[in-house]
Every structure is written in structure tokens, then in C-alpha cells.
Scaffold this motif. Sequence first.
Motif, short mmCIF file in Angstrom:
data_model
loop_
_atom_site.label_atom_id
_atom_site.label_comp_id
_atom_site.label_asym_id
_atom_site.label_seq_id
_atom_site.Cartn_x
_atom_site.Cartn_y
_atom_site.Cartn_z
N VAL A 36 155.45 -33.07 -7.97
CA VAL A 36 154.72 -32.05 -8.72
C VAL A 36 154.67 -30.73 -7.95
O VAL A 36 154.76 -29.66 -8.53
N VAL A 37 154.59 -30.80 -6.62
CA VAL A 37 154.57 -29.59 -5.80
C VAL A 37 155.96 -28.97 -5.75
O VAL A 37 156.12 -27.76 -5.88
N ASN A 39 158.12 -29.10 -8.00
CA ASN A 39 158.33 -28.46 -9.29
C ASN A 39 157.63 -27.11 -9.40
O ASN A 39 158.08 -26.23 -10.11
N LEU A 40 156.51 -26.93 -8.69
CA LEU A 40 155.83 -25.64 -8.68
C LEU A 40 156.61 -24.59 -7.88
O LEU A 40 156.63 -23.42 -8.23
N ALA A 165 147.47 -23.64 -6.85
CA ALA A 165 148.06 -24.70 -7.66
C ALA A 165 148.52 -25.87 -6.78
O ALA A 165 148.33 -27.04 -7.14
N VAL A 166 149.09 -25.58 -5.62
CA VAL A 166 149.51 -26.65 -4.68
C VAL A 166 148.30 -27.46 -4.25
O VAL A 166 148.31 -28.69 -4.28
N THR A 167 147.22 -26.78 -3.87
CA THR A 167 146.01 -27.48 -3.44
C THR A 167 145.44 -28.32 -4.58
O THR A 167 145.08 -29.48 -4.37
N ASN A 168 145.38 -27.77 -5.78
CA ASN A 168 144.83 -28.50 -6.93
C ASN A 168 145.68 -29.71 -7.30
O ASN A 168 145.14 -30.75 -7.67
N GLU A 169 147.00 -29.57 -7.21
CA GLU A 169 147.90 -30.65 -7.63
C GLU A 169 148.11 -31.71 -6.56
O GLU A 169 148.30 -32.88 -6.88
N ALA A 170 148.09 -31.31 -5.27
CA ALA A 170 148.47 -32.25 -4.21
C ALA A 170 147.48 -32.36 -3.06
O ALA A 170 147.62 -33.23 -2.21
N ARG A 175 149.37 -29.12 1.34
CA ARG A 175 149.41 -27.68 1.58
C ARG A 175 149.54 -27.41 3.08
O ARG A 175 150.31 -26.55 3.51
#
Length: 191
Positions: A36-37, A39-40, A165-170, A175
Amino acid sequence: MQTIDIQPDAMEERIVRFGAVQPSSRSAEERGVPAVVGNLLIPRALYPIMGPAGSDSPVFKFALDGPDGISMTVCEVAPNDGPALHAHHSTDEVFFVLEGRFRIEWGDQGQHAVELDRFDTIAVPPKVVRRFENIGTDTAYLLALVCGGAESITEVEYTPEVGEAVTNEAGDEVRGLLEAAGVGFNAGRDD
């Protein structure tokens, strides 16, 4: 000038067979970066062809150790896809369209743009926030050359929004892994 004669077996060690290159999508997961990261941060797949020795990142490993100061990556990009807005600290990034049609955006919010067709090229200087997007209907390919100091070939700065977004997703651990490898999330900030 005295020349050298490289034997075929030695030259074979300096060849990258594209079919053997491990794309970033698999490499990132092996290095502890969730898909998921990846992909961001990056397009569908990056094929890291060549970079200076020791310049691998948490997202990819280069197939060939090349000369200091340059890396070469083939980007496979699905329609309407591309990396997040980012800047390189002290390296130029040259985009060369191999196949397809791309929009190159730049500026802290990507407020400027130009469209490139097959074999068109743009050279983006250091400290300019940029991204690219496949604006065609088929998978497209872009060659990305990062040119500059060997120690900064993989240093990249994403916008604060991407960091959130990285922090929220992973989570903070992932991070932190990225930040320890030279990936930052302060592009466009004055501080």
C-alpha cells in the motif's frame, strides 16, 4: 590512449537482462515496505536497472552497480497512474518517454504541466517538486535517469501530505524505515 580488452564473460557481468530485473513492487515488500505504501510513492512498477554501488533503497535494489552519479530506472505505468509529488535534493531527474503519453507536473502542488509523447524528454532540476502520470489508455513506459552525486541518488523528498498518508496507511515504523533510507516528507516546506 591505451585501451583495454574485456573478455565476453567479464562483459556479461555488465549486462542487465530486462527479464531478470526484479520490479519494485516485489522488492519493496521483501524490504519491509507494505504494498500500500509502495503504491502511494511509485507507479505500478519500477525496474531499477543501474545505480551506484550501495545506492539501493527500501523500495528497490538496482540490478547492476554502475558509475557514481547516475541511476537508470524503467517505469511501467498504468493509465492514470504515476508517483506522488516529490523532489530530489541535489540531483537532476531526466524523463524519456519510451512508449505512451505522459503528463509531467511540477511545482509544490503540481500546478504546472506539460505533455510528452514517445521519445520526448524533460530534465527536471534539483529541488523542484515533480511527478509524472500516464495519460494514455494503455500501459506506458518511461526511462528515468537521476544524475548527480552518488551519495544522493536515492534521496527523495515527498510532500507532507504523502508523509501523512504513509503514516496513516502503514504506521510510524514503516515511515521511519523510509526516512532512515533518505526518504523525507518535507518537499515544499520553507523549514
